[in-house]
Design a protein around this motif. Structure first.
Motif, PDB file in Angstrom:
ATOM      1  N   UNK A  77       0.866  -1.175   0.000  1.00  0.00           N
ATOM      2  CA  UNK A  77       0.000   0.000   0.000  1.00  0.00           C
ATOM      3  C   UNK A  77       0.906   1.229   0.000  1.00  0.00           C
ATOM      4  N   UNK A  78       0.704   2.109  -0.950  1.00  0.00           N
ATOM      5  CA  UNK A  78       1.600   3.255  -1.069  1.00  0.00           C
ATOM      6  C   UNK A  78       0.848   4.463  -1.605  1.00  0.00           C
ATOM      7  N   UNK A  79       1.297   5.641  -1.182  1.00  0.00           N
ATOM      8  CA  UNK A  79       0.822   6.877  -1.785  1.00  0.00           C
ATOM      9  C   UNK A  79       1.466   7.009  -3.161  1.00  0.00           C
ATOM     10  N   UNK A  80       0.693   7.385  -4.153  1.00  0.00           N
ATOM     11  CA  UNK A  80       1.214   7.476  -5.515  1.00  0.00           C
ATOM     12  C   UNK A  80       1.604   8.915  -5.836  1.00  0.00           C
ATOM     13  N   UNK A  81       2.887   9.114  -6.068  1.00  0.00           N
ATOM     14  CA  UNK A  81       3.410  10.415  -6.489  1.00  0.00           C
ATOM     15  C   UNK A  81       4.230  10.173  -7.750  1.00  0.00           C
ATOM     16  N   UNK A  82       3.774  10.639  -8.890  1.00  0.00           N
ATOM     17  CA  UNK A  82       4.480  10.341 -10.146  1.00  0.00           C
ATOM     18  C   UNK A  82       5.829  11.037 -10.233  1.00  0.00           C
ATOM     19  N   UNK A  83       6.701  10.475 -11.049  1.00  0.00           N
ATOM     20  CA  UNK A  83       7.951  11.152 -11.348  1.00  0.00           C
ATOM     21  C   UNK A  83       7.648  12.436 -12.110  1.00  0.00           C
ATOM     22  N   UNK A  84       8.283  13.542 -11.757  1.00  0.00           N
ATOM     23  CA  UNK A  84       8.051  14.768 -12.528  1.00  0.00           C
ATOM     24  C   UNK A  84       8.709  14.677 -13.898  1.00  0.00           C
ATOM     25  N   UNK A  85       8.179  15.403 -14.852  1.00  0.00           N
ATOM     26  CA  UNK A  85       8.791  15.491 -16.174  1.00  0.00           C
ATOM     27  C   UNK A  85       9.143  16.942 -16.445  1.00  0.00           C
ATOM     28  N   UNK A  86      10.395  17.174 -16.765  1.00  0.00           N
ATOM     29  CA  UNK A  86      10.861  18.522 -17.081  1.00  0.00           C
ATOM     30  C   UNK A  86      11.103  18.602 -18.578  1.00  0.00           C
ATOM     31  N   UNK A  87      10.274  19.356 -19.270  1.00  0.00           N
ATOM     32  CA  UNK A  87      10.426  19.524 -20.715  1.00  0.00           C
ATOM     33  C   UNK A  87      11.292  20.747 -20.994  1.00  0.00           C
ATOM     34  N   UNK A  88      12.367  20.527 -21.716  1.00  0.00           N
ATOM     35  CA  UNK A  88      13.232  21.640 -22.115  1.00  0.00           C
ATOM     36  C   UNK A  88      13.089  21.854 -23.620  1.00  0.00           C
ATOM     37  N   UNK A  89      12.811  23.089 -24.003  1.00  0.00           N
ATOM     38  CA  UNK A  89      12.700  23.450 -25.425  1.00  0.00           C
ATOM     39  C   UNK A  89      11.703  22.565 -26.156  1.00  0.00           C
ATOM     40  N   UNK A  90      10.567  22.274 -25.516  1.00  0.00           N
ATOM     41  CA  UNK A  90       9.561  21.447 -26.180  1.00  0.00           C
ATOM     42  C   UNK A  90       8.924  22.240 -27.303  1.00  0.00           C
ATOM     43  N   UNK A  91       8.669  21.591 -28.398  1.00  0.00           N
ATOM     44  CA  UNK A  91       8.058  22.266 -29.547  1.00  0.00           C
ATOM     45  C   UNK A  91       7.233  21.284 -30.334  1.00  0.00           C
ATOM     46  N   UNK A  92       6.744  21.734 -31.459  1.00  0.00           N
ATOM     47  CA  UNK A  92       5.965  20.853 -32.315  1.00  0.00           C
ATOM     48  C   UNK A  92       6.842  20.351 -33.451  1.00  0.00           C
ATOM     49  N   UNK A  93       6.491  19.190 -34.005  1.00  0.00           N
ATOM     50  CA  UNK A  93       7.341  18.562 -35.013  1.00  0.00           C
ATOM     51  C   UNK A  93       7.316  19.303 -36.341  1.00  0.00           C
TER      52      UNK A  93
END
Length: 361
Positions: free
Chosen positions: A144-160
């Motif tokens: 039994x555990x509290x669920x805390x997701x890994x953070x995601x850090x987007x650098x220079x995210x853009x569209x293709x």
């Protein structure tokens, strides 16, 4: 507040090291705590009694376990980032000779004993809180555990790139495999999918082809050798410029069926490559087929959906990316995750394990 992290070596490669690095950033830069990072394999000289909180990034081995138990003053948190026994079992399945299989089997037995000790002693009597990065991680580990997701850090995210005026004849798929979650075992399925997909695309009316680049580590040498003989599939190993290479990809193809999305898949969304993956139960998935990714239950279904994606890549890619960033990445926003950890840290000031934390995540 002094928080001591017990985890992999800071110089180590892989998802757990990256997750610990992001956690250290949250504690230090966002929440303003004093952070010290100790390698859990080298804690002989670490003075854990000076910590206010000891935060373990996974199961500990004997010496670290003893030091943790003897450090009575600090509060203690355990975070599970992987499937403890499943990952140990993957090493055994990936063995390519009898000697290696025997060695890996002994490692598996030791890991199993170690995990039993955690479940019988450390989790109920030593740790104040146990967290997991996903519901499936908690379930697979049987806790039994509290669920805390890994953070995601987007650098220079853009569209293709814009393919409105033309579509490329060669479409680049990427994937990442590792021991974590047994992703290494998905390689045969990925290869089969690419072969079937290219058969569909080679017809004169379509005249396209896909290439699959496989990144990752912990892949047995015999599998790497087998991949080298397969047309349109390349194994590129662990590379430091993975994020830059992702920007050239048209799709991230995951060959596994479990719902959890690792750093490599999440970083693909940041870089502009939507996710396609297999599933056993669509209800458990963050990916909703046709909305924020591609989801399929069988090889044949995946091939049909990928043909449609290739033929309509410009509009499909943009739509899936926008929705994936608004759903999958939004949950993992670093400020949102920081609030969750702040709640946990504040809760440790209450009556330890008797305090029931009510936090919906």
């Amino acid at each position: 507040m002094r928080i001591c992290l017990l985890g992999p070596n800071p110089k180590e490669k892989g998802g757990v090291a990256k997750s610990t690095l992001y956690l250290a950033y949250i504690y230090k830069k966002i929440l303003g705590y004093n952070v010290v990072w100790f390698s859990s394999n080298d804690v002989k000289r670490a003075d854990l009694s000076k910590c206010d909180i000891i935060h373990s990034q996974g199961p500990l081995y004997f010496i670290a376990m003893v030091k943790l138990i003897l450090s009575r003053k600090p509060k203690k948190i355990l975070t599970l980032r992987g499937w403890v026994l499943d990952e140990a079992k993957t090493f055994v399945l990936g063995s390519h000779n009898a000697k290696e299989k025997l060695r890996n089997l002994l490692v598996y037995i030791l890991n199993a004993i170690n995990w039993i000790m955690h479940k019988l002693i450390l989790i109920p009597f030593v740790y104040d809180y146990v967290t997991a990065v996903s519901h499936i991680t908690a379930k697979k580990n049987g806790v039994n555990a509290l669920v805390i997701p890994n953070p995601t850090i987007c650098r220079d995210s853009g569209f293709p790139r814009d393919y409105s005026n033309h579509t490329p004849k060669e479409v680049l798929l990427v994937t990442y495999v590792s021991i974590g979650g047994g992703k290494v075992l998905s390689i045969p399925r990925l290869i089969k999918t690419v072969k079937l997909l290219n058969k569909k695309l080679e017809s004169p009316s379509i005249n396209k082809r896909v290439i699959l680049h496989i990144y990752g580590k912990d892949v047995p040498p015999n599998i790497i050798e087998a991949i080298s003989r397969i047309q349109y599939v390349k194994f590129l190993g662990y590379v430091n410029d993975y994020l830059d290479r992702l920007r050239e990809a048209d799709l991230f193809l995951a060959g596994y069926t479990f719902p959890e999305l690792g750093h490599a898949a999440l970083e693909a969304i940041c870089a502009g490559a939507p996710i396609a993956k297999f599933t056993e139960d669509p209800k458990l998935e963050e990916i909703k087929d046709g909305f924020n990714g591609v989801l399929a239950s069988s090889d044949e279904e995946m091939v049909e959906k990928l043909v449609n994606y290739v033929l309509n890549m410009n509009e499909e890619r943009r739509k899936l990316l926008i929705n994936a960033r608004d759903t999958i990445l939004k949950v993992r926003n670093i400020c949102r995750v920081a609030v969750m950890w702040k709640t946990i840290i504040r809760a440790t000031d209450c009556s330890s394990r008797k305090y029931k934390l009510n936090m919906k995540i």
